[in-house]
Scaffold this motif. Structure first.
Motif: not given
Length: 151
Positions: A99-104, A115-116, A118-129, A146-149
């Motif tokens: 779902l998050i990294h779209r490897r499939f 699910l959106k 979770l994806r948003k929170a993980h993107k925030i995690h990955h903004k730190h390289l 991260y769940f708020k519209k």
């Protein structure tokens, strides 16, 4: 051991695994295990597999051992702890890699706010390289913001 205890042990282990994952991600993957995890934080990493995928093998070992010792001499609670770890591993794979990294190419058109989020929170995690200054180390339970519209 009764059926209710088996199910309870499996569900409790699954839930506890979120805390184990958070601690492992923050203190091992972003600590001394950064060598394996670093490529996962690089944008556009071109390979099918990452060094980070080694963690799947590492995390499978306790589950395999618990299955082995959980059927000797007869089935016992260790088996159901191993089952909870296995179920968490499957959920992690489906949420994180699919779902998050779209490897499939599965679950591309989800409308689930959860699910959106979770994806948003993980993107925030990955903004730190880099290794320090990370946030959102969990996988299934992330801050409510991260769940708020968007308004």
């Amino acid at each position: 051991m009764s059926f209710v205890i088996w199910i309870g042990t499996t569900v409790a282990t699954f839930l506890i695994m979120e805390g184990v994952t958070w601690c492992t991600h923050k203190y091992i993957m972003h600590g001394f295990g950064w060598y394996l995890h670093e490529d996962h934080h690089q944008p556009g990493y071109p390979h099918v597999f990452e060094k980070n995928d080694a963690f799947f093998v590492v995390f499978a070992i306790p589950s395999i051992l618990l299955f082995y010792f959980g059927i000797r001499p007869e089935i016992n609670y260790l088996f159901f702890i191993g089952l909870g770890i296995l179920f968490y591993g499957i959920a992690y794979f489906l949420i994180h890699d699919v779902l998050i990294h779209r490897r499939f190419n599965w679950f591309k058109n989800t409308n689930s706010q959860y699910l959106k989020g979770l994806r948003k929170a993980h993107k925030i995690h990955h903004k730190h390289l880099d290794k320090p200054d990370g946030e959102c180390f969990g996988m299934l339970f992330v801050p409510f913001k991260y769940f708020k519209k968007k308004q």
